[in-house]
Write a protein that holds these residues in place. Structure first.
Motif, PDB file in Angstrom:
ATOM      1  N   LEU A  29      -1.325   7.432   2.452  1.00 33.08           N
ATOM      2  CA  LEU A  29      -1.238   6.075   1.922  1.00 33.08           C
ATOM      3  C   LEU A  29      -2.297   5.183   2.559  1.00 33.08           C
ATOM      4  O   LEU A  29      -2.966   4.408   1.875  1.00 33.08           O
ATOM      5  CB  LEU A  29       0.166   5.509   2.167  1.00 33.08           C
ATOM      6  CG  LEU A  29       0.495   4.184   1.499  1.00 33.08           C
ATOM      7  CD1 LEU A  29       0.549   4.355  -0.014  1.00 33.08           C
ATOM      8  CD2 LEU A  29       1.818   3.649   2.011  1.00 33.08           C
ATOM      9  N   TYR A  30      -2.474   5.310   3.875  1.00 30.95           N
ATOM     10  CA  TYR A  30      -3.491   4.523   4.559  1.00 30.95           C
ATOM     11  C   TYR A  30      -4.890   4.903   4.091  1.00 30.95           C
ATOM     12  O   TYR A  30      -5.739   4.034   3.891  1.00 30.95           O
ATOM     13  CB  TYR A  30      -3.384   4.691   6.080  1.00 30.95           C
ATOM     14  CG  TYR A  30      -4.463   3.937   6.803  1.00 30.95           C
ATOM     15  CD1 TYR A  30      -4.392   2.551   6.921  1.00 30.95           C
ATOM     16  CD2 TYR A  30      -5.569   4.582   7.319  1.00 30.95           C
ATOM     17  CE1 TYR A  30      -5.391   1.836   7.552  1.00 30.95           C
ATOM     18  CE2 TYR A  30      -6.576   3.889   7.946  1.00 30.95           C
ATOM     19  CZ  TYR A  30      -6.487   2.517   8.061  1.00 30.95           C
ATOM     20  OH  TYR A  30      -7.479   1.819   8.685  1.00 30.95           O
ATOM     21  N   THR A  31      -5.118   6.196   3.894  1.00 32.23           N
ATOM     22  CA  THR A  31      -6.429   6.649   3.411  1.00 32.23           C
ATOM     23  C   THR A  31      -6.727   6.064   2.035  1.00 32.23           C
ATOM     24  O   THR A  31      -7.850   5.623   1.773  1.00 32.23           O
ATOM     25  CB  THR A  31      -6.474   8.188   3.357  1.00 32.23           C
ATOM     26  OG1 THR A  31      -6.201   8.697   4.655  1.00 32.23           O
ATOM     27  CG2 THR A  31      -7.823   8.691   2.894  1.00 32.23           C
ATOM     28  N   ALA A  32      -5.734   6.045   1.166  1.00 33.13           N
ATOM     29  CA  ALA A  32      -5.918   5.472  -0.173  1.00 33.13           C
ATOM     30  C   ALA A  32      -6.196   3.975  -0.085  1.00 33.13           C
ATOM     31  O   ALA A  32      -7.069   3.455  -0.788  1.00 33.13           O
ATOM     32  CB  ALA A  32      -4.691   5.733  -1.032  1.00 33.13           C
ATOM     33  N   LEU A  41       0.177  -5.058  -5.040  1.00 31.23           N
ATOM     34  CA  LEU A  41       0.707  -5.232  -3.694  1.00 31.23           C
ATOM     35  C   LEU A  41       2.093  -4.608  -3.556  1.00 31.23           C
ATOM     36  O   LEU A  41       2.422  -4.020  -2.523  1.00 31.23           O
ATOM     37  CB  LEU A  41       0.778  -6.730  -3.343  1.00 31.23           C
ATOM     38  CG  LEU A  41       1.361  -7.066  -1.979  1.00 31.23           C
ATOM     39  CD1 LEU A  41       0.497  -6.483  -0.871  1.00 31.23           C
ATOM     40  CD2 LEU A  41       1.501  -8.568  -1.824  1.00 31.23           C
ATOM     41  N   GLY A  42       2.896  -4.675  -4.600  1.00 34.60           N
ATOM     42  CA  GLY A  42       4.235  -4.098  -4.572  1.00 34.60           C
ATOM     43  C   GLY A  42       4.223  -2.605  -4.295  1.00 34.60           C
ATOM     44  O   GLY A  42       5.130  -2.080  -3.652  1.00 34.60           O
ATOM     45  N   TYR A  43       3.213  -1.919  -4.774  1.00 33.80           N
ATOM     46  CA  TYR A  43       3.074  -0.483  -4.527  1.00 33.80           C
ATOM     47  C   TYR A  43       2.954  -0.215  -3.038  1.00 33.80           C
ATOM     48  O   TYR A  43       3.641   0.643  -2.486  1.00 33.80           O
ATOM     49  CB  TYR A  43       1.850   0.040  -5.276  1.00 33.80           C
ATOM     50  CG  TYR A  43       1.504   1.480  -4.978  1.00 33.80           C
ATOM     51  CD1 TYR A  43       2.117   2.506  -5.688  1.00 33.80           C
ATOM     52  CD2 TYR A  43       0.572   1.818  -4.000  1.00 33.80           C
ATOM     53  CE1 TYR A  43       1.804   3.824  -5.430  1.00 33.80           C
ATOM     54  CE2 TYR A  43       0.256   3.133  -3.738  1.00 33.80           C
ATOM     55  CZ  TYR A  43       0.877   4.131  -4.451  1.00 33.80           C
ATOM     56  OH  TYR A  43       0.566   5.439  -4.192  1.00 33.80           O
ATOM     57  N   SER A  48       5.389   1.520   1.953  1.00 36.86           N
ATOM     58  CA  SER A  48       5.467   1.268   3.397  1.00 36.86           C
ATOM     59  C   SER A  48       6.918   1.136   3.850  1.00 36.86           C
ATOM     60  O   SER A  48       7.299   1.662   4.901  1.00 36.86           O
ATOM     61  CB  SER A  48       4.687   0.003   3.764  1.00 36.86           C
ATOM     62  OG  SER A  48       3.324   0.181   3.446  1.00 36.86           O
ATOM     63  N   VAL A  49       7.734   0.464   3.054  1.00 38.31           N
ATOM     64  CA  VAL A  49       9.155   0.330   3.381  1.00 38.31           C
ATOM     65  C   VAL A  49       9.829   1.704   3.348  1.00 38.31           C
ATOM     66  O   VAL A  49      10.641   2.023   4.229  1.00 38.31           O
ATOM     67  CB  VAL A  49       9.848  -0.665   2.420  1.00 38.31           C
ATOM     68  CG1 VAL A  49      11.352  -0.601   2.541  1.00 38.31           C
ATOM     69  CG2 VAL A  49       9.349  -2.072   2.684  1.00 38.31           C
ATOM     70  N   LEU A  50       9.502   2.534   2.373  1.00 37.32           N
ATOM     71  CA  LEU A  50      10.054   3.892   2.315  1.00 37.32           C
ATOM     72  C   LEU A  50       9.713   4.683   3.574  1.00 37.32           C
ATOM     73  O   LEU A  50      10.563   5.393   4.124  1.00 37.32           O
ATOM     74  CB  LEU A  50       9.509   4.640   1.090  1.00 37.32           C
ATOM     75  CG  LEU A  50      10.100   4.284  -0.256  1.00 37.32           C
ATOM     76  CD1 LEU A  50       9.326   4.987  -1.357  1.00 37.32           C
ATOM     77  CD2 LEU A  50      11.553   4.667  -0.308  1.00 37.32           C
TER      78      LEU A  50
END
Length: 75
Positions: A29-32, A41-43, A48-50
């Motif tokens: 996720l960070y790489t993307a 932003l919701g994505y 991140s919450v998950l």
């Protein structure tokens, strides 16, 4: 209910699995995000919450597994 050694090991294995899989997911996720992937932003917030929730669950399961493992060694 009485925890046995096999229950403790299952809890520890699930906790480790959660940390490994969601650690890998966080890295991807960070790489993307760092590559500038165009998402709402919701994505980013939802994923991140998950990750945070699943790492917390892993902490709880790991704690229970560790306590159960120690309890089985004492008895």
């Amino acid at each position: 209910m009485r925890f046995e050694r096999k229950h403790a090991l299952v809890l520890l294995a699930v906790a480790a699995w959660n940390v490994v899989t969601f650690g890998n997911f966080a890295k991807r996720l960070y790489t993307a995000y760092d590559a500038g992937e165009d998402r709402a932003l919701g994505y980013w917030v939802a994923h991140s919450v998950l990750i945070v929730v699943n790492v917390l669950i892993a902490g709880v399961l790991g704690s229970w597994g560790w306590k159960a493992l120690r309890a089985t060694k004492e008895s």
